[in-house]
Write an enzyme that holds these catalytic residues in place. Sequence first.
Site, PDB file in Angstrom:
ATOM      1  N   GLU A  23      41.723  32.911  24.211  1.00  0.00           N
ATOM      2  CA  GLU A  23      41.750  34.166  24.973  1.00  0.00           C
ATOM      3  C   GLU A  23      42.102  35.326  24.042  1.00  0.00           C
ATOM      4  OE1 GLU A  23      43.972  34.553  28.895  1.00  0.00           O
ATOM      5  OE2 GLU A  23      45.122  35.931  27.621  1.00  0.00           O
ATOM      6  N   ALA A  57      45.359  45.806  32.711  1.00  0.00           N
ATOM      7  CA  ALA A  57      45.918  45.973  34.062  1.00  0.00           C
ATOM      8  C   ALA A  57      45.359  47.238  34.706  1.00  0.00           C
ATOM      9  CB  ALA A  57      47.438  46.052  33.986  1.00  0.00           C
ATOM     10  N   GLY A 114      43.769  40.630  39.813  1.00  0.00           N
ATOM     11  CA  GLY A 114      44.507  41.588  38.987  1.00  0.00           C
ATOM     12  C   GLY A 114      45.820  41.948  39.657  1.00  0.00           C
ATOM     13  N   ASP A 115      46.699  42.564  38.859  1.00  0.00           N
ATOM     14  CA  ASP A 115      47.994  42.994  39.387  1.00  0.00           C
ATOM     15  C   ASP A 115      48.042  44.508  39.442  1.00  0.00           C
ATOM     16  OD1 ASP A 115      49.327  40.535  39.825  1.00  0.00           O
ATOM     17  OD2 ASP A 115      49.430  40.276  37.649  1.00  0.00           O
ATOM     18  N   ALA A 134      40.618  37.632  45.311  1.00  0.00           N
ATOM     19  CA  ALA A 134      39.664  37.185  44.294  1.00  0.00           C
ATOM     20  C   ALA A 134      38.486  36.437  44.936  1.00  0.00           C
ATOM     21  CB  ALA A 134      40.378  36.291  43.278  1.00  0.00           C
ATOM     22  N   HIS A 158      51.223  30.596  42.680  1.00  0.00           N
ATOM     23  CA  HIS A 158      51.236  32.043  42.420  1.00  0.00           C
ATOM     24  C   HIS A 158      52.496  32.632  43.043  1.00  0.00           C
ATOM     25  CE1 HIS A 158      50.014  36.304  42.971  1.00  0.00           C
ATOM     26  NE2 HIS A 158      49.516  36.104  41.763  1.00  0.00           N
ATOM     27  N   ASP A 167      49.054  28.036  48.304  1.00  0.00           N
ATOM     28  CA  ASP A 167      48.482  28.329  46.994  1.00  0.00           C
ATOM     29  C   ASP A 167      47.247  27.445  46.743  1.00  0.00           C
ATOM     30  OD1 ASP A 167      49.102  29.791  44.370  1.00  0.00           O
ATOM     31  OD2 ASP A 167      48.737  27.724  43.734  1.00  0.00           O
ATOM     32  N   LYS A 174      38.539  29.729  46.754  1.00  0.00           N
ATOM     33  CA  LYS A 174      37.818  30.408  45.668  1.00  0.00           C
ATOM     34  C   LYS A 174      36.760  29.472  45.079  1.00  0.00           C
ATOM     35  CE  LYS A 174      41.696  31.706  43.312  1.00  0.00           C
ATOM     36  NZ  LYS A 174      42.568  32.435  42.375  1.00  0.00           N
TER      37      LYS A 174
HETATM   38  C1  LIG Z   1      43.783  32.504  33.382  1.00  0.00           C
HETATM   39  C2  LIG Z   1      44.250  33.837  33.909  1.00  0.00           C
HETATM   40  C3  LIG Z   1      43.697  35.015  33.390  1.00  0.00           C
HETATM   41  C4  LIG Z   1      44.120  36.260  33.868  1.00  0.00           C
HETATM   42  N1  LIG Z   1      43.562  37.392  33.334  1.00  0.00           N
HETATM   43  C5  LIG Z   1      43.914  38.611  33.806  1.00  0.00           C
HETATM   44  C6  LIG Z   1      43.298  39.794  33.304  1.00  0.00           C
HETATM   45  O1  LIG Z   1      42.428  39.742  32.432  1.00  0.00           O
HETATM   46  N2  LIG Z   1      43.700  40.993  33.795  1.00  0.00           N
HETATM   47  C7  LIG Z   1      44.660  41.085  34.788  1.00  0.00           C
HETATM   48  O2  LIG Z   1      44.977  42.214  35.203  1.00  0.00           O
HETATM   49  N3  LIG Z   1      45.266  39.974  35.295  1.00  0.00           N
HETATM   50  C8  LIG Z   1      44.915  38.741  34.828  1.00  0.00           C
HETATM   51  N4  LIG Z   1      45.496  37.601  35.343  1.00  0.00           N
HETATM   52  C9  LIG Z   1      46.571  37.741  36.344  1.00  0.00           C
HETATM   53  C10 LIG Z   1      46.050  37.721  37.798  1.00  0.00           C
HETATM   54  O3  LIG Z   1      45.194  38.814  38.010  1.00  0.00           O
HETATM   55  C11 LIG Z   1      47.267  37.776  38.701  1.00  0.00           C
HETATM   56  O4  LIG Z   1      48.031  36.593  38.585  1.00  0.00           O
HETATM   57  C12 LIG Z   1      47.013  38.089  40.159  1.00  0.00           C
HETATM   58  O5  LIG Z   1      48.270  38.365  40.779  1.00  0.00           O
HETATM   59  C13 LIG Z   1      46.388  36.939  40.960  1.00  0.00           C
HETATM   60  O6  LIG Z   1      45.060  36.909  40.726  1.00  0.00           O
HETATM   61  P1  LIG Z   1      44.116  35.854  41.493  1.00  0.00           P
HETATM   62  O7  LIG Z   1      42.777  36.085  40.963  1.00  0.00           O
HETATM   63  O8  LIG Z   1      44.684  34.495  41.447  1.00  0.00           O
HETATM   64  O9  LIG Z   1      44.208  36.433  43.002  1.00  0.00           O
HETATM   65  P2  LIG Z   1      43.941  35.759  44.436  1.00  0.00           P
HETATM   66  O10 LIG Z   1      43.255  34.447  44.329  1.00  0.00           O
HETATM   67  O11 LIG Z   1      43.290  36.829  45.257  1.00  0.00           O
HETATM   68  O12 LIG Z   1      45.412  35.508  44.945  1.00  0.00           O
HETATM   69  C14 LIG Z   1      46.346  36.595  45.052  1.00  0.00           C
HETATM   70  C15 LIG Z   1      47.470  36.192  45.999  1.00  0.00           C
HETATM   71  O13 LIG Z   1      46.949  36.151  47.329  1.00  0.00           O
HETATM   72  C16 LIG Z   1      47.076  34.847  47.879  1.00  0.00           C
HETATM   73  N5  LIG Z   1      45.847  34.629  48.638  1.00  0.00           N
HETATM   74  C17 LIG Z   1      44.614  34.350  48.169  1.00  0.00           C
HETATM   75  N6  LIG Z   1      43.724  34.268  49.181  1.00  0.00           N
HETATM   76  C18 LIG Z   1      44.416  34.512  50.324  1.00  0.00           C
HETATM   77  C19 LIG Z   1      44.074  34.577  51.702  1.00  0.00           C
HETATM   78  N7  LIG Z   1      42.819  34.360  52.113  1.00  0.00           N
HETATM   79  N8  LIG Z   1      45.059  34.880  52.620  1.00  0.00           N
HETATM   80  C20 LIG Z   1      46.326  35.118  52.230  1.00  0.00           C
HETATM   81  N9  LIG Z   1      46.717  35.056  50.911  1.00  0.00           N
HETATM   82  C21 LIG Z   1      45.775  34.757  49.979  1.00  0.00           C
HETATM   83  C22 LIG Z   1      47.267  33.908  46.686  1.00  0.00           C
HETATM   84  O14 LIG Z   1      48.008  32.734  46.976  1.00  0.00           O
HETATM   85  C23 LIG Z   1      48.037  34.800  45.733  1.00  0.00           C
HETATM   86  O15 LIG Z   1      49.390  34.795  46.094  1.00  0.00           O
HETATM   87  C24 LIG Z   1      45.123  36.337  34.887  1.00  0.00           C
HETATM   88  C25 LIG Z   1      45.687  35.159  35.394  1.00  0.00           C
HETATM   89  C26 LIG Z   1      45.255  33.926  34.919  1.00  0.00           C
HETATM   90  C27 LIG Z   1      45.873  32.663  35.463  1.00  0.00           C
END
Ligand SMILES: Cc1cc2nc3c(=O)[nH]c(=O)nc-3n(C[C@H](O)[C@H](O)[C@H](O)COP(=O)(O)OP(=O)(O)OC[C@H]3O[C@@H](n4cnc5c(N)ncnc54)[C@H](O)[C@@H]3O)c2cc1C
Length: 307
Positions: A23, A57, A114-115, A134, A158, A167, A174
């Site tokens: 990465e 971010a 993303g955060d 996501a 998460h 989780d 997804k």
């Molecule tokens: C390998 C990896 C690479 C990353 N790269 C980046 C990057 O390049 N840039 C960046 O900004 N961040 C990055 N992140 C961080 C990531 O964006 C954050 O951890 C973010 O908070 C969660 O992203 P996600 O895609 O898992 O979100 P989601 O899958 O949308 O989940 C977000 C939260 O919502 C919950 N959730 C999901 N679906 C539902 C639903 N239907 N109903 C209720 N709750 C739900 C999940 O349990 C989780 O708590 C990365 C993380 C990892 C593991």
Amino acid sequence: MTRTPSIVDRIGAAGGRIPFSVEFSPPRDADAEARLWRAVREFERMGPAFVSMTYGAGGSTRDRTVRVTGDLAEETTLLPVAHLTAVGHSVDELRAMCGAYADRGISNILVLRGDPPGDPLGDWVKHPEGVEYAEDLVRLVRDMGDFHVGVASFPEGHYRAPDLDHDTRYLVSKLRAGAEYSITQMFFDVDDYLRLRDRVVAFDAEQGAKPIIPEIMPITSLRSARRSLELSGSKLPARLEERLTKAAGDGPEENRAAVREVGIEVATELAERLISEGAPCLHFITLNFARATREVLTNLGLATHAA
Ligand SMILES: Cc1cc2nc3c(=O)[nH]c(=O)nc-3n(C[C@H](O)[C@H](O)[C@H](O)COP(=O)(O)OP(=O)(O)OC[C@H]3O[C@@H](n4cnc5c(N)ncnc54)[C@H](O)[C@@H]3O)c2cc1C
């Protein structure tokens, strides 16, 4: 769109030995970009299965990320995966990003929510014309055309998920939406990874067959490792914290050489156990440096092409 191999095909074609991938992060300025390219050229000689480029971010590095990831696709032998985050973007902007990646020959995208910018652990606010999760972005990207999509997974769960069952349920959603694999958050306890794998299989055997690629961060500084852990919501197991703290010493500055030595040992031990447990690939956080990852690969006997 130029058709490039998918990540699942690429790691499946690795042959006898476990593949690895790395990465990178978008460089902040010209000096950082030069350093990134030194690491890129060094990794090119080691033959990673793929390389991924994070997305700043809140989309703060959008243009540079697209440009540099496109250059990786066009000017190297590496297979790039572009991270794409939903935060701060409307659906139209997300579509435009995918178009920009396709124009540069990139068809592998790691889809993330993303955060929030500023405080990554702060409240999540959806863009008024954007997507909530996501999972929605997986559908959007898949509907746009011939993209291969991966997603994030979390061995410790998460930090916003109420519990591990939720989780797992959301990860499986997804995957069902069309993601072909996941890459985990970094972790230091292999049992967390194994339990995640078991949970997904128990929840949905078909989705459980999709690769869960473990992410490894070789620690080279205790201070920056603590900061990364804080931002990601992951934990350092107590025995490891103790080992690293002892190496750091109690002087005003941590003993970087000693911490680094332990960090490489720890990453090697983690990787060895993951290999013996049948992980599909090892994905290394590099911070745009090649040395630490090369040392771990050398310890594992996987760096035969390394300079
Ligand atoms: C390998 C990896 C690479 C990353 N790269 C980046 C990057 O390049 N840039 C960046 O900004 N961040 C990055 N992140 C961080 C990531 O964006 C954050 O951890 C973010 O908070 C969660 O992203 P996600 O895609 O898992 O979100 P989601 O899958 O949308 O989940 C977000 C939260 O919502 C919950 N959730 C999901 N679906 C539902 C639903 N239907 N109903 C209720 N709750 C739900 C999940 O349990 C989780 O708590 C990365 C993380 C990892 C593991």
